[in-house]
Design a protein around this motif. Sequence first.
Motif, PDB file in Angstrom:
ATOM      1  N   ALA A   1       0.823  -1.212   0.000  1.00  0.00           N
ATOM      2  CA  ALA A   1       0.000   0.000   0.000  1.00  0.00           C
ATOM      3  C   ALA A   1       0.857   1.262   0.000  1.00  0.00           C
ATOM      4  CB  ALA A   1      -0.929  -0.006   1.203  1.00  0.00           C
TER       5      ALA A   1
ATOM      6  N   TYR B   1       3.865  14.104   2.806  1.00  0.00           N
ATOM      7  CA  TYR B   1       3.058  13.042   3.403  1.00  0.00           C
ATOM      8  C   TYR B   1       2.861  13.343   4.880  1.00  0.00           C
ATOM      9  CZ  TYR B   1       7.248  11.206   5.615  1.00  0.00           C
ATOM     10  OH  TYR B   1       8.363  11.078   6.384  1.00  0.00           O
TER      11      TYR B   1
ATOM     12  N   THR C   1       0.033   9.732  10.014  1.00  0.00           N
ATOM     13  CA  THR C   1      -0.814   8.719   9.375  1.00  0.00           C
ATOM     14  C   THR C   1      -0.048   7.422   9.158  1.00  0.00           C
ATOM     15  OG1 THR C   1      -2.194  10.360   8.257  1.00  0.00           O
ATOM     16  CG2 THR C   1      -2.136   8.148   7.301  1.00  0.00           C
ATOM     17  N   TYR C   2       1.170   7.519   8.688  1.00  0.00           N
ATOM     18  CA  TYR C   2       1.945   6.321   8.369  1.00  0.00           C
ATOM     19  C   TYR C   2       2.554   5.654   9.601  1.00  0.00           C
ATOM     20  CZ  TYR C   2       1.728   7.406   3.386  1.00  0.00           C
ATOM     21  OH  TYR C   2       1.305   7.647   2.101  1.00  0.00           O
TER      22      TYR C   2
ATOM     23  N   ASP D   1      -4.948   7.865  11.176  1.00  0.00           N
ATOM     24  CA  ASP D   1      -6.121   7.370  10.443  1.00  0.00           C
ATOM     25  C   ASP D   1      -6.008   5.855  10.350  1.00  0.00           C
ATOM     26  OD1 ASP D   1      -8.189   6.750   8.768  1.00  0.00           O
ATOM     27  OD2 ASP D   1      -7.405   7.819   7.016  1.00  0.00           O
ATOM     28  N   THR D   2      -6.537   5.167  11.344  1.00  0.00           N
ATOM     29  CA  THR D   2      -6.356   3.717  11.411  1.00  0.00           C
ATOM     30  C   THR D   2      -7.122   2.971  10.316  1.00  0.00           C
ATOM     31  OG1 THR D   2      -8.113   3.603  13.082  1.00  0.00           O
ATOM     32  CG2 THR D   2      -5.833   3.688  13.871  1.00  0.00           C
ATOM     33  N   LYS D   3      -8.047   3.647   9.642  1.00  0.00           N
ATOM     34  CA  LYS D   3      -8.714   3.009   8.504  1.00  0.00           C
ATOM     35  C   LYS D   3      -7.760   2.908   7.317  1.00  0.00           C
ATOM     36  CE  LYS D   3     -13.405   4.460   9.709  1.00  0.00           C
ATOM     37  NZ  LYS D   3     -14.598   5.246   9.291  1.00  0.00           N
ATOM     38  N   THR D   4      -6.740   3.761   7.315  1.00  0.00           N
ATOM     39  CA  THR D   4      -5.736   3.723   6.259  1.00  0.00           C
ATOM     40  C   THR D   4      -4.555   2.861   6.665  1.00  0.00           C
ATOM     41  OG1 THR D   4      -6.373   5.949   5.569  1.00  0.00           O
ATOM     42  CG2 THR D   4      -4.253   5.133   4.771  1.00  0.00           C
ATOM     43  N   TYR D   5      -3.943   3.165   7.821  1.00  0.00           N
ATOM     44  CA  TYR D   5      -2.817   2.390   8.332  1.00  0.00           C
ATOM     45  C   TYR D   5      -2.943   2.247   9.847  1.00  0.00           C
ATOM     46  CZ  TYR D   5      -0.547   3.220   3.838  1.00  0.00           C
ATOM     47  OH  TYR D   5      -0.253   3.260   2.503  1.00  0.00           O
TER      48      TYR D   5
END
Length: 215
Positions: free
Chosen positions: A149, A159, A163-164, A169-173
């Motif tokens: 991903a 970036y 988030t990373y 955003d735990t729906k993403t990572y």
Amino acid sequence: MAIIPHILNASGHFDPHIDLLEVQIELAIRAVSEKLSLDADVCINHSPAHSNPVLGIGGAAFSPNLIHINLDARHENFDSAVNVELLAVLAHESHHCKRIASIPDDHSLIGSIATEGLACRFELEVAGGDGPSFIPGSVLARTDELLSAMKPDLEQTDYCYETYFLGKDTKTYPKYAGFAVGFDIVGRFLEHEGMLAAEAASVPAQAFLPYAKAR
């Protein structure tokens, strides 16, 4: 070369733990210094908001010569945080200091992934174990998926670190995803090159890109 500890205790939160802290930080400094040459001050403070809520400890390093170790003096696992985790945290942040001093800033995602992966690998070189205790096994188990991903974004400089790496955003990572990916990529690099993380502090981030392949 010297790593010098400073236990910040104006609040008195560490009063019951001073002896333990003094002994364990000296042991940790000795262990790190055997593998990494570094001049740094280590500030140890009571800061629950900046410590891992599960482990009761956290760390940070934003310059070549200053390390912050954040503890929760009221944590139920405080003794374990000091007796077990302190060594790994000091090792992790010490490697950050060495890398900051060794190479120019690389603001790309692969730069951050490589930096965190090297620090995680250095933890193991100093403290032993199979992986950093702060990364959940469920996240380490998803490394290939997470790397796939992230791969299109590895060379991006615009970036969101949170988030990373920190689960913004735990729906993403999931939280600590970037650390897990870095741990894997750097592990492959070190094995292929026959190097230790302590020796690789100055390796440019771009050198890790060929190892950013899902298995």
